[in-house]
Write an enzyme that holds these catalytic residues in place. Sequence first.
Site, PDB file in Angstrom:
ATOM      1  N   CYS A 159      19.956  23.661 -71.913  1.00 21.42           N
ATOM      2  CA  CYS A 159      20.717  24.287 -71.511  1.00 21.42           C
ATOM      3  C   CYS A 159      20.891  25.534 -72.579  1.00 21.42           C
ATOM      4  O   CYS A 159      20.857  26.515 -72.287  1.00 21.42           O
ATOM      5  CB  CYS A 159      22.063  23.766 -72.310  1.00 21.42           C
ATOM      6  SG  CYS A 159      22.601  22.322 -70.856  1.00 21.42           S
TER       7      CYS A 159
ATOM      8  N   HIS B 100      27.166  28.971 -74.564  1.00 20.87           N
ATOM      9  CA  HIS B 100      26.669  27.473 -72.976  1.00 20.87           C
ATOM     10  C   HIS B 100      27.729  26.949 -73.212  1.00 20.87           C
ATOM     11  O   HIS B 100      28.580  26.414 -73.741  1.00 20.87           O
ATOM     12  CB  HIS B 100      25.346  27.183 -73.582  1.00 20.87           C
ATOM     13  CG  HIS B 100      25.390  25.566 -72.964  1.00 20.87           C
ATOM     14  ND1 HIS B 100      24.707  25.946 -71.553  1.00 20.87           N
ATOM     15  CD2 HIS B 100      25.054  24.236 -73.268  1.00 20.87           C
ATOM     16  CE1 HIS B 100      25.277  24.479 -71.098  1.00 20.87           C
ATOM     17  NE2 HIS B 100      25.210  23.627 -71.752  1.00 20.87           N
TER      18      HIS B 100
ATOM     19  N   ASN C  81      29.424  22.763 -66.423  1.00 14.27           N
ATOM     20  CA  ASN C  81      28.195  23.176 -67.509  1.00 14.27           C
ATOM     21  C   ASN C  81      27.248  23.299 -66.270  1.00 14.27           C
ATOM     22  O   ASN C  81      26.484  22.881 -65.552  1.00 14.27           O
ATOM     23  CB  ASN C  81      27.599  21.320 -68.211  1.00 14.27           C
ATOM     24  CG  ASN C  81      26.196  22.340 -68.863  1.00 14.27           C
ATOM     25  OD1 ASN C  81      25.685  22.990 -68.842  1.00 14.27           O
ATOM     26  ND2 ASN C  81      26.075  20.889 -69.655  1.00 14.27           N
TER      27      ASN C  81
HETATM   28  N1  COA Z   1      36.574  10.223 -66.037  1.00  3.66           N
HETATM   29  C1  COA Z   1      37.881   8.795 -66.986  1.00  3.66           C
HETATM   30  N2  COA Z   1      37.306   8.690 -67.632  1.00  3.66           N
HETATM   31  C2  COA Z   1      35.806   8.704 -68.377  1.00  3.66           C
HETATM   32  C3  COA Z   1      35.151   9.192 -67.620  1.00  3.66           C
HETATM   33  C4  COA Z   1      35.670  10.221 -66.961  1.00  3.66           C
HETATM   34  N3  COA Z   1      35.221  11.046 -65.892  1.00  3.66           N
HETATM   35  N4  COA Z   1      34.698   9.339 -68.400  1.00  3.66           N
HETATM   36  C5  COA Z   1      34.311   8.013 -69.061  1.00  3.66           C
HETATM   37  N5  COA Z   1      35.611   7.736 -69.093  1.00  3.66           N
HETATM   38  C6  COA Z   1      35.731   6.463 -70.429  1.00  3.66           C
HETATM   39  C7  COA Z   1      35.230   6.061 -71.506  1.00  3.66           C
HETATM   40  O1  COA Z   1      34.273   4.494 -70.201  1.00  3.66           O
HETATM   41  C8  COA Z   1      35.882   5.841 -71.359  1.00  3.66           C
HETATM   42  O2  COA Z   1      36.737   4.272 -71.763  1.00  3.66           O
HETATM   43  P1  COA Z   1      36.706   3.406 -72.865  1.00  3.66           P
HETATM   44  O3  COA Z   1      37.192   3.916 -73.680  1.00  3.66           O
HETATM   45  O4  COA Z   1      36.950   2.468 -72.085  1.00  3.66           O
HETATM   46  O5  COA Z   1      35.554   2.088 -72.638  1.00  3.66           O
HETATM   47  C9  COA Z   1      36.927   6.831 -72.292  1.00  3.66           C
HETATM   48  O6  COA Z   1      37.104   7.664 -71.436  1.00  3.66           O
HETATM   49  C10 COA Z   1      36.236   7.844 -73.893  1.00  3.66           C
HETATM   50  O7  COA Z   1      35.319   7.835 -73.192  1.00  3.66           O
HETATM   51  P2  COA Z   1      34.243   9.195 -74.703  1.00  3.66           P
HETATM   52  O8  COA Z   1      32.491   9.028 -73.748  1.00  3.66           O
HETATM   53  O9  COA Z   1      34.139   8.349 -75.904  1.00  3.66           O
HETATM   54  O10 COA Z   1      35.270  10.035 -73.912  1.00  3.66           O
HETATM   55  P3  COA Z   1      34.658  11.636 -74.523  1.00  3.66           P
HETATM   56  O11 COA Z   1      36.071  11.953 -75.515  1.00  3.66           O
HETATM   57  O12 COA Z   1      34.008  11.243 -75.525  1.00  3.66           O
HETATM   58  O13 COA Z   1      34.898  12.581 -74.111  1.00  3.66           O
HETATM   59  C11 COA Z   1      33.088  13.627 -72.815  1.00  3.66           C
HETATM   60  C12 COA Z   1      33.131  12.049 -73.062  1.00  3.66           C
HETATM   61  C13 COA Z   1      31.789  13.254 -72.019  1.00  3.66           C
HETATM   62  C14 COA Z   1      33.534  14.617 -72.309  1.00  3.66           C
HETATM   63  C15 COA Z   1      32.116  14.394 -73.895  1.00  3.66           C
HETATM   64  O14 COA Z   1      31.752  13.402 -74.903  1.00  3.66           O
HETATM   65  C16 COA Z   1      31.704  15.457 -74.259  1.00  3.66           C
HETATM   66  O15 COA Z   1      32.014  16.634 -73.890  1.00  3.66           O
HETATM   67  N6  COA Z   1      30.495  15.161 -75.454  1.00  3.66           N
HETATM   68  C17 COA Z   1      29.222  16.045 -74.630  1.00  3.66           C
HETATM   69  C18 COA Z   1      28.922  16.649 -73.228  1.00  3.66           C
HETATM   70  C19 COA Z   1      27.616  18.083 -73.489  1.00  3.66           C
HETATM   71  O16 COA Z   1      28.349  18.933 -74.355  1.00  3.66           O
HETATM   72  N7  COA Z   1      26.714  17.393 -72.761  1.00  3.66           N
HETATM   73  C20 COA Z   1      26.025  18.672 -72.015  1.00  3.66           C
HETATM   74  C21 COA Z   1      24.391  19.038 -73.336  1.00  3.66           C
HETATM   75  S1  COA Z   1      24.186  20.438 -73.089  1.00  3.66           S
END
Ligand code: COA
Length: 318
Positions: free
Chosen positions: A110, A244, A275
């Site tokens: 990215c 990004h 993304n």
């Molecule tokens: N829909 C509904 N629930 C979802 C889900 C989805 N698409 N994806 C995950 N969940 C659930 C998980 O299973 C978890 O459930 P649990 O508490 O019962 O285990 C809950 O939502 C919380 O998950 P979590 O991973 O803690 O959520 P978060 O608030 O950290 O958000 C991301 C997840 C991926 C959005 C976040 O971590 C993020 O943006 N990370 C960076 C990603 C990024 O920048 N990637 C590119 C790099 S170049």
Amino acid sequence: MSLHILGTGSYLPPTVATNDDLAKLVDTNDEWISTRTGIRSRHVSTDEPASVLAAKAAKAALENSGVRAEELDLILCATVSGEFIVPSMACLVQREIGATCPGFDLNGACSAFLFLMETAAAYLSTGRYQKILIVGTEQMSRILDWTDRSTCILFGDGAGAAVLEPGEDYLGSHMTVKGGEEVLRVPTHKGISPFWTAGEEHPYVYMNGSETYKFATRSIPQEVEALLSQCGVEQSQVDWVICHQANRRIIEAAARRLKGIPAEKFLMNIDHCGNCSAASVPILLDECNRKGIFHRGDLILMCAFGGGLSSTACLVRW
Ligand code: COA
């Protein structure tokens, strides 16, 4: 280093997948996706591989620049989701746009568009190259695990490009790599070697979301602060930030840390693009260029982060 942006281009495949569309594939919903990420829809390719997206963005950039393909001296491309390992994406783009110059690819996930800018600036500084095309292109939908709701909702397809010439507009860059595959990786296919005895990992995007989130929110402000202090530029002098587009909350958190840059300077298109990895920065750059947001002399801060892990920032005068 030497660089002037002559023009930009981008291309998004016409099919749009909304959050509701994804809710038919995995256990998710529009409310979860939009509040956690800022994404409402993303473009997905149904029949155009990454090289076709790239060539369309490249043609748009050439047109915007008033440069003919035959005038190009070098093509640099970046992708993690190309349809071939060989030939390189740059070779496919060269053929598709009718260029005759050499080209090659680099892999910066990215952060790649900023690595392309840095590489192009170094080549332009030699005086040997007058016109360089750089392209970030992704068909992320082909490398996603469409049963994994924590990753498949985040990404989109598209391509972005820029045509560069020598100039005084590359004011500085700052790049950091913290090598490792634990947090974010895309394994390649294991192959069919009869000698290979170790296991196989699925060749799809793997991401530890919370670790990536922590890395991004910490590293973006660090890169930007290091870059601006290196350039002797105050945060208040920055006109626009092209970050990004991985997650609206990450960008907002970075904006809160960078108190000298008003939040509205952080431009965004994540709501309709998701993304797009290496294509994310140049697609947003082109969208803003075509909307007439930038004015000559504006200071544009670009920053990115991603698999590597890497974090990058550069300052460009428009
Ligand atoms: N829909 C509904 N629930 C979802 C889900 C989805 N698409 N994806 C995950 N969940 C659930 C998980 O299973 C978890 O459930 P649990 O508490 O019962 O285990 C809950 O939502 C919380 O998950 P979590 O991973 O803690 O959520 P978060 O608030 O950290 O958000 C991301 C997840 C991926 C959005 C976040 O971590 C993020 O943006 N990370 C960076 C990603 C990024 O920048 N990637 C590119 C790099 S170049």
